[in-house]
Enzyme design. Structure first.
Site, PDB file in Angstrom:
ATOM      1  N   GLY A   8       0.801  -1.219   0.000  1.00 45.30           N
ATOM      2  CA  GLY A   8       0.000   0.000   0.000  1.00 45.30           C
ATOM      3  C   GLY A   8       0.831   1.265   0.000  1.00 45.30           C
ATOM      4  N   GLY A  10       0.860   4.375  -0.641  1.00 45.08           N
ATOM      5  CA  GLY A  10       0.172   5.639  -0.886  1.00 45.08           C
ATOM      6  C   GLY A  10       1.022   6.788  -0.403  1.00 45.08           C
ATOM      7  CE  LYS A 175      -1.224  10.829  13.478  1.00 43.58           C
ATOM      8  NZ  LYS A 175      -1.016   9.687  12.596  1.00 43.58           N
ATOM      9  CG  ASN A 179      -5.103  10.408  12.952  1.00 40.46           C
ATOM     10  OD1 ASN A 179      -4.414  11.284  12.446  1.00 40.46           O
ATOM     11  ND2 ASN A 179      -4.750   9.148  12.952  1.00 40.46           N
ATOM     12  CD  GLU A 256      -7.368   4.448   7.649  1.00 33.23           C
ATOM     13  OE1 GLU A 256      -6.763   3.384   7.801  1.00 33.23           O
ATOM     14  OE2 GLU A 256      -6.787   5.527   7.457  1.00 33.23           O
TER      15      GLU A 256
END
Length: 290
Positions: A8, A10, A175, A179, A256
């Protein structure tokens, strides 16, 4: 030689793959849906590039020393197609994802001592397959132990800060606090600079306060001023910086959302803690995706 596969590649995964490939004795493979010829990253240190092996199918792959899982949390099932080919008896697997449920999908399938959950703060954006902008060198935090220390050593040649921490649960929830506030950016489709608007900042603080309450119930040591710390961080960031939730919504991709806000609602319910602000943004962003 150390063989490393990145599943992945990205914005963050591609950036990490490019940095890992800067060391000559790292043999890097990127596992992709859309092939590209090379990795090119504009970093705070200047432009870097790399030509790792690009695999579009697991059929020709063999076990490696390290696998870095940088896919979105909702892509776990697809990730196993790659892991089945890449993981051998000695392979270590680092899970670099948003949220606080890093290892849960892998427990029982990969030995616990070979799993390394990682909290990542590397602001990066992908403009095209293989092309990234890294806005800050950033950091990665992993739990203390032989596997975590070995993972940190992979990045010793890079400007990315690696921290091996005693209290990983607290770091993961810190974190998540950052987020979860980013849902506001996704709602209004405006980058980090929107935190200078006091109304938007107040909504962000509400999201983070709920995260703090639930995180404490989960065993995290979170300070009362964490909401203000998060806002200060947003205001100090590049005002044009775009988080992945915002980028995904703007591009019409799956978000997500469960890993960043839904988990606060789910874990809050388990502890009897009300999380109305996070429940609201989850409902609104889910509706926006219809």
């Amino acid at each position: 030689m150390t063989s490393i596969a990145v599943i992945g590649p990205g914005a963050v995964g591609g950036t990490l793959a490019a940095w890992l490939a800067q060391k000559p004795d790292h043999v890097v493979t990127v596992c992709v849906r859309t092939p590209f010829e090379a990795l090119a990253v504009e970093t705070p240190e200047g432009a870097i590039s790399a030509t790792p092996r690009v695999a579009t199918s697991p059929e020709s792959l063999a076990p490696v020393d390290w696998v870095l899982v940088t896919t979105k949390t909702y892509d776990t099932d697809a990730t196993w197609t790659w892991l089945d080919a890449l993981v051998g008896p000695q392979t270590r697997v680092a899970i670099l994802r948003n949220g606080v449920e890093h290892v849960a999908p892998f427990v029982g399938k990969i030995a616990a001592e070979r799993l390394v959950p990682a909290v990542v703060d590397i602001p990066a954006e992908r403009s095209a397959p293989g092309r990234m902008l890294q806005r800050r060198n950033g950091w990665i935090k992993v739990p203390v132990g032989p596997a975590g220390e070995a993972f940190a050593a992979l990045f010793a040649h890079t400007p990315i800060e690696l921290h091996v921490v005693e209290d990983f649960v607290t770091e993961a929830w810190k974190k998540l606090a950052l987020n979860c506030a980013g849902a506001v950016n996704a709602l209004v489709l405006k980058p980090a600079g929107i935190a200078h608007d006091e109304g938007a900042a107040q909504v962000m603080r509400s999201l983070v306060r709920e995260c703090v309450a639930v995180g404490r119930a989960e065993g995290a040591d979170l300070s009362d001023d964490l909401p203000d710390q998060v806002i200060a961080g947003y205001r100090a960031a590049d005002p044009g910086s775009v988080n992945s939730l915002h980028a995904d919504r703007a591009a019409g991709r799956a978000m997500e959302l469960d890993a960043r806000n839904g988990v606060i609602v789910r874990r809050g319910a388990a502890h009897g803690i009300a999380t109305p602000a996070n429940a609201m943004v989850v409902a609104l962003l889910n509706a926006a995706a219809l």
